[in-house]
Structures are given as structure tokens and as C-alpha cells.
Design a protein around this motif. Structure first.
Motif, PDB file in Angstrom:
ATOM      1  N   ALA A  78       0.837  -1.194   0.000  1.00 24.91           N
ATOM      2  CA  ALA A  78       0.000   0.000   0.000  1.00 24.91           C
ATOM      3  C   ALA A  78       0.881   1.257   0.000  1.00 24.91           C
ATOM      4  O   ALA A  78       0.603   2.227  -0.716  1.00 24.91           O
ATOM      5  N   GLY A  79       1.940   1.219   0.789  1.00 26.50           N
ATOM      6  CA  GLY A  79       2.826   2.387   0.889  1.00 26.50           C
ATOM      7  C   GLY A  79       3.409   2.760  -0.469  1.00 26.50           C
ATOM      8  O   GLY A  79       3.424   3.940  -0.851  1.00 26.50           O
ATOM      9  N   GLU A  80       3.888   1.758  -1.214  1.00 27.73           N
ATOM     10  CA  GLU A  80       4.465   2.038  -2.543  1.00 27.73           C
ATOM     11  C   GLU A  80       3.407   2.609  -3.485  1.00 27.73           C
ATOM     12  O   GLU A  80       3.667   3.538  -4.248  1.00 27.73           O
ATOM     13  N   ALA A  81       2.214   2.041  -3.428  1.00 27.16           N
ATOM     14  CA  ALA A  81       1.151   2.473  -4.340  1.00 27.16           C
ATOM     15  C   ALA A  81       0.719   3.908  -4.038  1.00 27.16           C
ATOM     16  O   ALA A  81       0.511   4.718  -4.951  1.00 27.16           O
ATOM     17  N   VAL A  82       0.596   4.228  -2.762  1.00 31.21           N
ATOM     18  CA  VAL A  82       0.170   5.582  -2.370  1.00 31.21           C
ATOM     19  C   VAL A  82       1.228   6.601  -2.810  1.00 31.21           C
ATOM     20  O   VAL A  82       0.910   7.652  -3.381  1.00 31.21           O
ATOM     21  N   LEU A  83       2.488   6.268  -2.581  1.00 33.02           N
ATOM     22  CA  LEU A  83       3.570   7.175  -2.987  1.00 33.02           C
ATOM     23  C   LEU A  83       3.563   7.369  -4.504  1.00 33.02           C
ATOM     24  O   LEU A  83       3.670   8.498  -5.010  1.00 33.02           O
ATOM     25  N   THR A  84       3.401   6.276  -5.247  1.00 30.63           N
ATOM     26  CA  THR A  84       3.394   6.362  -6.718  1.00 30.63           C
ATOM     27  C   THR A  84       2.228   7.213  -7.203  1.00 30.63           C
ATOM     28  O   THR A  84       2.367   8.031  -8.120  1.00 30.63           O
ATOM     29  N   ALA A  85       1.072   7.046  -6.580  1.00 34.95           N
ATOM     30  CA  ALA A  85      -0.104   7.851  -6.971  1.00 34.95           C
ATOM     31  C   ALA A  85       0.156   9.331  -6.715  1.00 34.95           C
ATOM     32  O   ALA A  85      -0.202  10.192  -7.539  1.00 34.95           O
ATOM     33  N   LYS A  86       0.783   9.628  -5.612  1.00 30.59           N
ATOM     34  CA  LYS A  86       1.054  11.040  -5.275  1.00 30.59           C
ATOM     35  C   LYS A  86       2.055  11.650  -6.265  1.00 30.59           C
ATOM     36  O   LYS A  86       1.901  12.795  -6.690  1.00 30.59           O
ATOM     37  N   GLU A 100      -3.115  -0.382  -8.604  1.00 29.95           N
ATOM     38  CA  GLU A 100      -2.704  -1.785  -8.687  1.00 29.95           C
ATOM     39  C   GLU A 100      -1.766  -2.059  -7.536  1.00 29.95           C
ATOM     40  O   GLU A 100      -0.766  -1.360  -7.378  1.00 29.95           O
ATOM     41  N   VAL A 101      -2.092  -3.056  -6.725  1.00 38.40           N
ATOM     42  CA  VAL A 101      -1.153  -3.520  -5.700  1.00 38.40           C
ATOM     43  C   VAL A 101      -1.067  -5.037  -5.873  1.00 38.40           C
ATOM     44  O   VAL A 101      -2.026  -5.755  -5.608  1.00 38.40           O
ATOM     45  N   ILE A 102       0.065  -5.465  -6.361  1.00 39.83           N
ATOM     46  CA  ILE A 102       0.241  -6.847  -6.800  1.00 39.83           C
ATOM     47  C   ILE A 102       0.837  -7.695  -5.677  1.00 39.83           C
ATOM     48  O   ILE A 102       1.719  -7.238  -4.949  1.00 39.83           O
ATOM     49  N   ALA A 103       0.355  -8.929  -5.567  1.00 38.45           N
ATOM     50  CA  ALA A 103       0.833  -9.807  -4.482  1.00 38.45           C
ATOM     51  C   ALA A 103       2.210 -10.385  -4.770  1.00 38.45           C
ATOM     52  O   ALA A 103       3.058 -10.467  -3.873  1.00 38.45           O
ATOM     53  N   ASP A 104       2.436 -10.817  -5.987  1.00 35.24           N
ATOM     54  CA  ASP A 104       3.744 -11.406  -6.320  1.00 35.24           C
ATOM     55  C   ASP A 104       3.948 -11.401  -7.832  1.00 35.24           C
ATOM     56  O   ASP A 104       3.000 -11.293  -8.597  1.00 35.24           O
ATOM     57  N   GLU A 105       5.211 -11.546  -8.217  1.00 30.42           N
ATOM     58  CA  GLU A 105       5.588 -11.510  -9.639  1.00 30.42           C
ATOM     59  C   GLU A 105       5.056 -12.710 -10.403  1.00 30.42           C
ATOM     60  O   GLU A 105       4.873 -12.648 -11.621  1.00 30.42           O
ATOM     61  N   HIS A 106       4.844 -13.805  -9.687  1.00 31.02           N
ATOM     62  CA  HIS A 106       4.476 -15.053 -10.347  1.00 31.02           C
ATOM     63  C   HIS A 106       3.043 -15.005 -10.872  1.00 31.02           C
ATOM     64  O   HIS A 106       2.783 -15.338 -12.028  1.00 31.02           O
ATOM     65  N   THR A 107       2.107 -14.573 -10.028  1.00 35.33           N
ATOM     66  CA  THR A 107       0.691 -14.560 -10.445  1.00 35.33           C
ATOM     67  C   THR A 107       0.238 -13.187 -10.931  1.00 35.33           C
ATOM     68  O   THR A 107      -0.731 -13.095 -11.670  1.00 35.33           O
ATOM     69  N   LEU A 108       0.903 -12.152 -10.470  1.00 38.47           N
ATOM     70  CA  LEU A 108       0.489 -10.759 -10.721  1.00 38.47           C
ATOM     71  C   LEU A 108      -0.948 -10.500 -10.267  1.00 38.47           C
ATOM     72  O   LEU A 108      -1.610  -9.591 -10.754  1.00 38.47           O
ATOM     73  N   LEU A 109      -1.424 -11.318  -9.338  1.00 40.33           N
ATOM     74  CA  LEU A 109      -2.781 -11.106  -8.815  1.00 40.33           C
ATOM     75  C   LEU A 109      -2.761  -9.990  -7.778  1.00 40.33           C
ATOM     76  O   LEU A 109      -1.748  -9.771  -7.102  1.00 40.33           O
ATOM     77  N   PRO A 110      -3.899  -9.288  -7.623  1.00 42.45           N
ATOM     78  CA  PRO A 110      -3.939  -8.225  -6.620  1.00 42.45           C
ATOM     79  C   PRO A 110      -3.813  -8.782  -5.203  1.00 42.45           C
ATOM     80  O   PRO A 110      -4.314  -9.873  -4.922  1.00 42.45           O
ATOM     81  N   ASP A 111      -3.163  -8.008  -4.318  1.00 47.27           N
ATOM     82  CA  ASP A 111      -3.126  -8.352  -2.898  1.00 47.27           C
ATOM     83  C   ASP A 111      -4.291  -7.597  -2.242  1.00 47.27           C
ATOM     84  O   ASP A 111      -4.256  -6.372  -2.104  1.00 47.27           O
ATOM     85  N   PRO A 112      -5.362  -8.321  -1.869  1.00 46.80           N
ATOM     86  CA  PRO A 112      -6.565  -7.616  -1.406  1.00 46.80           C
ATOM     87  C   PRO A 112      -6.359  -6.788  -0.152  1.00 46.80           C
ATOM     88  O   PRO A 112      -6.960  -5.715  -0.008  1.00 46.80           O
ATOM     89  N   ILE A 113      -5.496  -7.242   0.747  1.00 48.03           N
ATOM     90  CA  ILE A 113      -5.296  -6.503   2.008  1.00 48.03           C
ATOM     91  C   ILE A 113      -4.610  -5.162   1.727  1.00 48.03           C
ATOM     92  O   ILE A 113      -5.063  -4.099   2.164  1.00 48.03           O
TER      93      ILE A 113
END
Ligand SMILES: CC(=O)[C@@H](O)[C@H](O)COP(=O)(O)O
Length: 257
Positions: A78-86, A100-113
Motif C-alpha cells: 500500500a505504501g508504494e502504491a500511495v507514494l506512486t499515486a502522489k 494496482e497492488v500486486i501480491a507477487d511476480e508469479h501470479t500478478l494477482l492483486p493483494d486484497p489486504i
């Protein structure tokens, strides 16, 4: 279809096809594909572009008169995403962000938390947040309740071209959504885009199916028509599926010998 415009956060868009730019073979191929797609809104990965450099995808969008939707691709927290948005808001002067907040490189699925955490912070900070999410009706609802301006469930993993793996969940998300539902990621060809619209999505976001097609410009045109056709079919109302045959012409009044 001029009276059937997509409205996100009070702003109207004439096209229901939102494009991504990742994977384009060249800037000229990207320019041609974007023009053929008819898109009015296109995402750019803020961690992969230098807004001050000339000749970037941002220049292509500006030349084509296409609005930029910065995204937070490449963020894992979340921290990286918020900074990037700003940073994007400062560099591009837009408060819209595709989160977009991705859980891992392998699946590229979103990390819901992390996604919910970032969405809460960005909404509180005045951003118009469009979150890329799993095809989970509960999570989609939660993101809407937080104040997101749209929800963007995946069809299947990014770049997979597997189409819509769980149409039932997409229908459930559409049924309860009070904000636009934008099918994002995994589409492989035009029929996938048409299906998304037939299921009731308000728009489609895609990149790989066009940028990695043998002929990107042609696939972009196909996607444009598919989105329009799917939307028309949705508005027209499909016939109910029946278990048994039903003659399309009535038999009454037919002369018998
Ligand atoms: C979440 C994400 O990154 C997608 O928007 C991607 O840009 C498009 O996905 P496809 O490349 O599978 O169409």
C-alpha cells in the motif's frame, strides 16, 4: 450510441474501451493501435515512465488527444502504491489513479489486504481511485463502500489471454455495483471483450491482446467493435436460454393436407 456514454466520477467518456500500453512493439505501432481502438482513456505505468523524457508514451497520448490514466503497476505494498499515486498526481496534474497492488511476480494477482489499505488512504486524500481487483464480489463491494469511483475486476491473470474465467462472479459484481464495473486484464481476443460487455460490465481495459497481437492495429479495431457490439447486445437484452427447442415461427395457421 452518443447518448450511451460512460460516466466515471462525473466525467463522461465516449468510448468504453480503456487501453493499456504495456508490451507495445514500438511507439508508432502503439500510436496506430490507440487510434484504431477509439479509446479516450489510456493507462500508463508511472514507475516505468519518465514524465520529463521526450518521446515517451506520454507524448504519444498527448499527440493523439487521449487522456492519461496513471497506474501504480509494479507496486507490492500500500505504501508504494500511495507514494506512486502522489508522484503521478504531481507530475501529470491528475487525481485519477488506476490502483494496482500486486501480491507477487508469479501470479500478478492483486493483494486484497494491501489494495484496501491503499484505496482507503487515496480516497481520503481526494484521489479518484479505480482499483484493479480480484473477481471477488465481496471485495468489489468493499472497495465501492470505501469510495472508489469504479471497480476493475480481472477476467484472468494479466497477460494470460485466458479470457473471463469466472463469468458468474463478474455478473454478481455487476448486479450489486453502484459504480462502473470495468473488466480489466486477461482478455485474449475480441469475443472476450464482447462477453465482458454482455455480462453487464460498463467498460473493458486491455493491453496485451492488442500490443502483442500479430497486427496490433487490426486487433485494436476488432476490440473497439467488440465492445460496441457487446454493449448493444446487453442493452438489447439477450433471449433467455431454453432447455428445449422452440420454433422461431409459430405453427398455428399452417395448412395441413
Ligand atoms: C492490471 C493490469 O496491469 C492490466 O490493466 C493490464 O494493463 C492489462 O491486462 P492485459 O494485458 O491482460 O490486457
Amino acid at each position: 450510441m452518443e447518448d450511451d456514454r460512460l460516466v466515471i466520477a462525473g466525467e463522461e467518456l465516449g468510448s468504453r474501451l480503456i487501453m493499456g500500453t504495456g508490451g507495445a512493439p514500438s511507439m508508432s505501432a502503439l500510436r496506430a493501435a490507440l487510434a484504431a481502438s477509439g479509446t479516450e482513456l489510456t493507462t500508463v505505468a508511472m514507475r516505468r515512465v519518465d514524465p520529463s523524457a521526450r518521446g515517451s508514451v506520454l507524448d504519444v497520448l498527448s499527440e493523439c488527444g487521449i487522456r492519461v490514466l496513471p497506474n501504480t503497476a509494479g507496486c507490492f505494498t500500500a505504501g508504494e502504491a500511495v507514494l506512486t499515486a502522489k508522484l503521478a498526481r504531481e507530475a501529470l496534474g491528475t487525481a485519477w489513479v488506476k490502483l494496482e497492488v500486486i501480491a507477487d511476480e508469479h501470479t500478478l494477482l492483486p493483494d486484497p489486504i494491501e489494495l484496501v489499505e491503499a484505496a482507503e488512504q487515496l480516497v481520503a486524500d481526494g484521489f479518484v481511485v479505480l482499483p484493479y481487483t480480484n473477481d471477488d464480489p465481496v471485495l468489489a463491494r468493499r472497495l465501492e463502500q470505501i469510495g472508489c469511483a469504479a471497480v476493475m475486476p480481472l477476467g484472468s491473470p494479466i497477460g494470460s489471454g485466458l479470457g473471463i474465467r469466472n463469468p458468474h462472479n463478474i455478473e454478481l459484481i455487476v448486479e450489486r455495483a453502484g459504480v462502473p464495473v470495468i473488466l480489466d486484464a486477461g482478455l485474449g481476443t475480441a469475443s472476450d471483450a464482447a462477453l465482458a460487455m454482455e455480462l453487464g460490465c460498463d467498460a473493458v481495459l486491455l493491453a496485451t491482446a492488442v500490443t502483442r497481437a500479430r497486427r496490433p492495429e487490426r486487433m485494436a479495431a476488432a476490440m473497439r467493435h467488440a465492445v460496441e457490439a457487446g454493449r448493444l447486445a446487453r442493452l438489447a437484452g439477450r433471449i433467455p436460454k431454453r432447455r428445449y427447442a422452440q420454433a422461431s415461427s409459430p405453427f398455428e395457421g399452417i395448412a395441413t393436407s
